[in-house]
Design a protein around this motif. Structure first.
Motif, mmCIF file in Angstrom:
data_model
loop_
_atom_site.group_PDB
_atom_site.id
_atom_site.type_symbol
_atom_site.label_atom_id
_atom_site.label_comp_id
_atom_site.label_asym_id
_atom_site.label_seq_id
_atom_site.Cartn_x
_atom_site.Cartn_y
_atom_site.Cartn_z
ATOM 1 N N LEU A 1 0.827 -1.210 0.000
ATOM 2 C CA LEU A 1 0.000 0.000 0.000
ATOM 3 C C LEU A 1 0.859 1.257 0.000
ATOM 4 O O LEU A 1 0.543 2.244 -0.672
ATOM 5 C CB LEU A 1 -0.928 -0.001 1.212
ATOM 6 C CG LEU A 1 -2.009 -1.084 1.244
ATOM 7 C CD1 LEU A 1 -2.732 -1.063 2.591
ATOM 8 C CD2 LEU A 1 -2.998 -0.906 0.109
ATOM 9 N N TYR B 1 0.889 -2.623 -5.588
ATOM 10 C CA TYR B 1 -0.341 -3.312 -5.966
ATOM 11 C C TYR B 1 -0.861 -2.838 -7.325
ATOM 12 O O TYR B 1 -1.704 -3.476 -7.944
ATOM 13 C CB TYR B 1 -1.422 -3.090 -4.904
ATOM 14 C CG TYR B 1 -1.782 -1.629 -4.708
ATOM 15 C CD1 TYR B 1 -2.800 -1.032 -5.431
ATOM 16 C CD2 TYR B 1 -1.064 -0.842 -3.807
ATOM 17 C CE1 TYR B 1 -3.112 0.306 -5.259
ATOM 18 C CE2 TYR B 1 -1.375 0.491 -3.624
ATOM 19 C CZ TYR B 1 -2.389 1.056 -4.354
ATOM 20 O OH TYR B 1 -2.689 2.385 -4.187
ATOM 21 N N SER C 1 -0.649 9.926 -0.191
ATOM 22 C CA SER C 1 -2.068 9.658 -0.444
ATOM 23 C C SER C 1 -2.680 8.988 0.786
ATOM 24 O O SER C 1 -1.970 8.526 1.685
ATOM 25 C CB SER C 1 -2.220 8.745 -1.661
ATOM 26 O OG SER C 1 -1.678 7.454 -1.393
ATOM 27 N N THR D 1 -4.113 6.161 0.843
ATOM 28 C CA THR D 1 -3.696 4.754 0.820
ATOM 29 C C THR D 1 -2.317 4.574 1.438
ATOM 30 O O THR D 1 -2.069 3.627 2.190
ATOM 31 C CB THR D 1 -3.677 4.218 -0.629
ATOM 32 O OG1 THR D 1 -4.979 4.379 -1.200
ATOM 33 C CG2 THR D 1 -3.290 2.749 -0.666
ATOM 34 N N GLN D 2 -1.401 5.502 1.137
ATOM 35 C CA GLN D 2 -0.059 5.427 1.700
ATOM 36 C C GLN D 2 -0.074 5.653 3.212
ATOM 37 O O GLN D 2 0.649 4.989 3.952
ATOM 38 C CB GLN D 2 0.859 6.448 1.020
ATOM 39 C CG GLN D 2 1.241 6.068 -0.404
ATOM 40 C CD GLN D 2 2.088 7.132 -1.066
ATOM 41 O OE1 GLN D 2 1.705 8.307 -1.125
ATOM 42 N NE2 GLN D 2 3.251 6.731 -1.563
ATOM 43 N N PHE E 1 -2.496 4.861 5.144
ATOM 44 C CA PHE E 1 -3.020 3.613 5.704
ATOM 45 C C PHE E 1 -1.931 2.549 5.755
ATOM 46 O O PHE E 1 -1.811 1.803 6.730
ATOM 47 C CB PHE E 1 -4.201 3.115 4.877
ATOM 48 C CG PHE E 1 -4.839 1.877 5.432
ATOM 49 C CD1 PHE E 1 -5.665 1.934 6.550
ATOM 50 C CD2 PHE E 1 -4.601 0.637 4.852
ATOM 51 C CE1 PHE E 1 -6.242 0.782 7.087
ATOM 52 C CE2 PHE E 1 -5.172 -0.517 5.371
ATOM 53 C CZ PHE E 1 -5.998 -0.437 6.485
ATOM 54 N N GLY E 2 -1.112 2.493 4.704
ATOM 55 C CA GLY E 2 -0.005 1.539 4.664
ATOM 56 C C GLY E 2 0.998 1.799 5.770
ATOM 57 O O GLY E 2 1.485 0.859 6.426
#
Length: 302
Positions: free
Chosen positions: A147, A152, A277, A279-280, A282-283
């Motif tokens: 992520l 991905y 972002s 998503t990043q 969250f990663g």
């Protein structure tokens, strides 16, 4: 970690815990300072070299002040300390290369995966017994890496392969340092181990740095940043971290270690104007939380 004593009778935060937090903050700030220097055009190897050189000067002074029971006559101490030195050299060099190619937040989070590498090596050498929980935690960290780096989505280029690879190699190198330091500890003092380790770092990086650029640091306008990087990133930080460990429970250390990636990430976002972002983010959160829980679980089993 290195020692398991805890001042359980004191309800306030122990000085040892404060030392560990301060060391983690210093390492986080060092990542940010390294980001500034690489953005100014300085080679990541030169940045790593000065961080290690100043660290070497500090631990030499520490050893001179406390020379007793150094273990320097023990060949086992030298063997494991040399391995630790190879690890710290790789950690510094790959970490700043990852920052130069990507961002501070990505580099420090990938380096924070070091405990996962420790487990994988321990599994391979049969030093640690695998369990379903540990494999699940490793899977979560891998998902967080995907992520964070955008692996991905092959059409996405949030993080370059060089930045991601260097970040992971910095984590692997840090795992090597952990192994070397751990097995050297029974044979001598921490200051003696660090003197050998930083000496090895100096001996390795001197062959790869651009000598002309390295010398030019001394007359550049950035020399104070290099000094600050060395003092915070290797000078006082390693010393106060080891002192803090003597009075801090491993479970507490596992939690406060989160200060480093959080500090470095905030520095990159606020000072270096880096962006991530959702998503990043969250990663990053997935990696930090999973590694912390894994470290807590491991420390309670010992």
């Amino acid at each position: 970690m290195l020692h398991k004593s805890l001042m359980s009778s004191n309800k306030h935060v122990s000085p040892g815990t404060l030392f560990v937090v301060l060391a983690a903050m210093c390492w986080g700030l060092a990542g940010g300072i390294g980001g500034i220097l690489t953005a100014e055009g300085w080679s990541s190897l030169v940045v790593s070299f000065y961080r290690g050189l100043i660290g070497l000067l500090f631990v030499l002074i520490w050893l001179a002040l406390r020379p007793h029971n150094s273990g320097l006559a023990n060949w086992r101490l030298w063997g494991w300390s040399i391995l630790a030195g190879v690890g710290v050299a790789g950690n510094f060099a790959f970490y700043f290369r990852s920052i130069a190619e990507g961002s501070v937040a990505v580099a420090v989070t990938l380096m924070y995966c070091a405990p996962v590498f420790v487990f994988l090596v321990s599994f391979a050498l049969k030093l640690e017994r695998p369990s379903l929980f540990k494999w699940f935690a490793i899977a979560m960290v891998i998902m967080g890496i995907m992520l964070l780096t955008g692996l991905y989505d092959i059409d996405k280029d949030d993080v370059t392969l060089v930045a991601a690879g260097a970040g992971l190699l910095s984590g692997l190198s840090y795992a090597i340092f952990i192994f070397g330091f751990k097995y050297a500890t029974p044979h001598g003092s921490p200051q003696a181990i660090l003197v050998i380790a930083f000496g090895v770092l100096f001996s390795i990086l001197i062959w790869f740095v651009d000598i002309e650029q390295t010398v030019s640091v001394l007359s550049s306008s950035n020399w104070l940043l290099f000094v600050l990087l060395g003092v915070l990133g290797a000078g006082i930080s390693f010393i106060i971290y080891i002192v803090g460990l003597k009075h801090t429970a491993p479970t507490v250390v596992a939690i406060v270690a989160m200060v480093e990636p959080v500090t470095a990430s905030l520095f990159g976002i606020v000072v270096l104007d880096e962006s991530l972002s959702a998503t990043q983010f969250f990663g990053i959160g997935l990696i930090i939380v999973t590694v912390t829980v894994l470290s807590l679980y491991t420390s309670t089993q010992k």
